[in-house]
Write an enzyme that holds these catalytic residues in place. Structure first.
Site, PDB file in Angstrom:
ATOM      1  N   TYR A  59      83.050  75.416 -25.538  1.00  0.00           N
ATOM      2  CA  TYR A  59      82.585  76.021 -24.294  1.00  0.00           C
ATOM      3  C   TYR A  59      81.575  75.113 -23.600  1.00  0.00           C
ATOM      4  CZ  TYR A  59      84.638  80.442 -25.871  1.00  0.00           C
ATOM      5  OH  TYR A  59      85.506  81.418 -26.281  1.00  0.00           O
TER       6      TYR A  59
ATOM      7  N   THR B 176      66.119  92.564 -59.917  1.00  0.00           N
ATOM      8  CA  THR B 176      66.541  93.917 -60.300  1.00  0.00           C
ATOM      9  C   THR B 176      67.089  93.958 -61.716  1.00  0.00           C
ATOM     10  OG1 THR B 176      66.996  94.548 -58.011  1.00  0.00           O
ATOM     11  CG2 THR B 176      68.115  95.806 -59.718  1.00  0.00           C
TER      12      THR B 176
ATOM     13  N   THR C 144      68.749  89.717 -56.382  1.00  0.00           N
ATOM     14  CA  THR C 144      69.847  89.513 -55.432  1.00  0.00           C
ATOM     15  C   THR C 144      69.378  89.171 -54.020  1.00  0.00           C
ATOM     16  OG1 THR C 144      69.986  91.880 -54.930  1.00  0.00           O
ATOM     17  CG2 THR C 144      71.358  91.061 -56.732  1.00  0.00           C
ATOM     18  N   ASP C 145      68.142  89.564 -53.660  1.00  0.00           N
ATOM     19  CA  ASP C 145      67.733  89.434 -52.259  1.00  0.00           C
ATOM     20  C   ASP C 145      67.696  87.994 -51.771  1.00  0.00           C
ATOM     21  OD1 ASP C 145      67.581  92.147 -51.986  1.00  0.00           O
ATOM     22  OD2 ASP C 145      65.406  92.262 -52.203  1.00  0.00           O
TER      23      ASP C 145
ATOM     24  N   LYS D   1      74.617  87.251 -49.357  1.00  0.00           N
ATOM     25  CA  LYS D   1      74.548  88.682 -49.663  1.00  0.00           C
ATOM     26  C   LYS D   1      74.973  89.458 -48.429  1.00  0.00           C
ATOM     27  CE  LYS D   1      71.650  92.290 -51.658  1.00  0.00           C
ATOM     28  NZ  LYS D   1      70.317  92.692 -52.181  1.00  0.00           N
TER      29      LYS D   1
ATOM     30  N   ASP E 266      60.073  89.755 -58.378  1.00  0.00           N
ATOM     31  CA  ASP E 266      61.027  90.248 -57.391  1.00  0.00           C
ATOM     32  C   ASP E 266      61.476  89.043 -56.570  1.00  0.00           C
ATOM     33  OD1 ASP E 266      61.934  91.268 -54.725  1.00  0.00           O
ATOM     34  OD2 ASP E 266      61.377  93.203 -55.589  1.00  0.00           O
ATOM     35  N   SER E 267      62.761  88.911 -56.332  1.00  0.00           N
ATOM     36  CA  SER E 267      63.234  87.675 -55.680  1.00  0.00           C
ATOM     37  C   SER E 267      62.804  87.575 -54.226  1.00  0.00           C
ATOM     38  CB  SER E 267      64.752  87.538 -55.791  1.00  0.00           C
ATOM     39  OG  SER E 267      65.426  88.390 -54.892  1.00  0.00           O
TER      40      SER E 267
END
Length: 334
Positions: free
Chosen positions: A276, A12, A85-86, A156, A53-54
């Site tokens: 557990y 971006t 950022t993705d 993120k 684009d990542s």
């Protein structure tokens, strides 16, 4: 004045509006100029290694970024990587394993709003990345919204806020004020050897999010498809269902020949298979606890581990080895 190399990969921060939507088009110097970053912070040079684009980022690209960053550290005082950022947290995690014992900083950053658009956060994030890259704090980090976070602890957490990333199960390393004042929050990690590029990896890894009613046969199908390692996002602190639909039985069938890591769907906290009965059963079946690693660290560390060994016990040892501050194992289990 410190010498900093900016490596750009797209995202971006490098995007412009097109008929097809926001598309990475800007080179690193264009980003720097549009973001209006003060050139007196450091002596800056630029290199574009990707412009994508990542969401299109692949493991081969992580290897390329690691090699470019390591080569740059031989000449520069620090590295800044601009990134979408993705998948930034995945890249930051993998670089934390591939770039070991760093004496200098490698800082990833990006923006939620493109550098050339009004109200962009590119100026703040790129400025902060440069400030921290000019410090003497070695390692891989993420600079975002006034926070400096350890790369292998970053996730993120928002697709809309400019404060889009959190440091998971680990303190924020440093804060940077609006006027550019750097305040350290933790001490540097003690190095255990010389700086090293260790970029071996193997990628057939699958992350499976469990849901109530999931068909246990999916484990066998994933093995048939050729996956060499599985990460199961379990319930709570490592709950692996076995009532009515016995996922535990399917895990037990393959856990001796294929590493299966149990992480949690809850962002904060720890996988504790001893707490557990359901967790104890999973541990006895051969599952590997992720403890407090992020999902991004789990995925990339398993890929990295598979690049070093195909033996399940070797991989268990590597997964539980603290390479870059990505994992904390309780003292009673260490």
């Amino acid at each position: 004045m410190k010498r900093i190399l900016i490596l750009s990969t797209g995202g971006t921060i490098a995007s412009v509006k097109t008929k097809e939507g926001l598309t990475p088009k800007l080179g690193p110097e264009d980003i720097f100029v549009l973001a209006g970053v003060d050139r007196n912070i450091a002596s800056v040079e630029f290199k574009e290694i990707l412009n994508i684009d990542s969401s299109l980022m692949q493991p081969e690209d992580w290897e390329l970024i690691a090699k470019e960053a390591f080569a740059g550290l031989q000449k520069y005082d620090g590295i800044v990587v601009t990134h979408g950022t993705d998948t930034l947290a995945y890249t930051a995690s993998m670089l934390s394993f591939m770039l070991k014992n760093l004496e200098k900083p490698v800082v990833l950053t990006g923006a939620m709003i493109p550098a050339g658009m009004p109200e962009s956060d590119a100026h703040r994030n790129l400025r902060d990345a440069l400030l921290f890259a000019s410090s003497n704090f070695g390692g891989v980090f993420v600079a975002f919204a006034g926070k400096i976070m350890k790369g292998c602890r970053t996730s993120k957490v928002s697709t809309v806020r400019v404060d889009a990333f959190d440091s998971i199960n680990y303190p924020v390393v440093a804060y940077i004020s609006d006027d550019g004042k750097l305040s350290f929050n933790v001490s540097p990690t003690e190095l255990t050897g010389r700086p090293e590029l260790d970029a071996k990896w193997d990628s057939p890894v699958f992350l499976l999010k469990l849901t109530p009613g999931i068909d246990p046969r999916i484990i066998g199908k994933l093995v048939e498809m050729g996956y060499r390692g599985l990460i199961l996002e379990c319930f709570g602190s490592g709950g692996l269902p076995y009532r009515k639909r016995d996922l535990l039985k399917e895990v037990e069938k393959v856990a001796n020949t294929l590493p299966i890591i149990l992480t949690t769907q809850v962002p904060y906290g720890i996988v504790d298979l001893r707490e557990y009965e359901i967790g104890v059963r999973a541990m006895r079946a051969g599952a590997i606890s992720a403890y407090d690693m992020t999902r991004e660290a789990c995925v990339t560390k398993l890929m990295w581990a598979l690049g070093h060994s195909s033996d399940v016990e070797d991989i268990r040892r590597i997964v539980h080895m603290n390479v870059s501050g990505e994992i904390s194992i309780p003292s009673e289990e260490a």
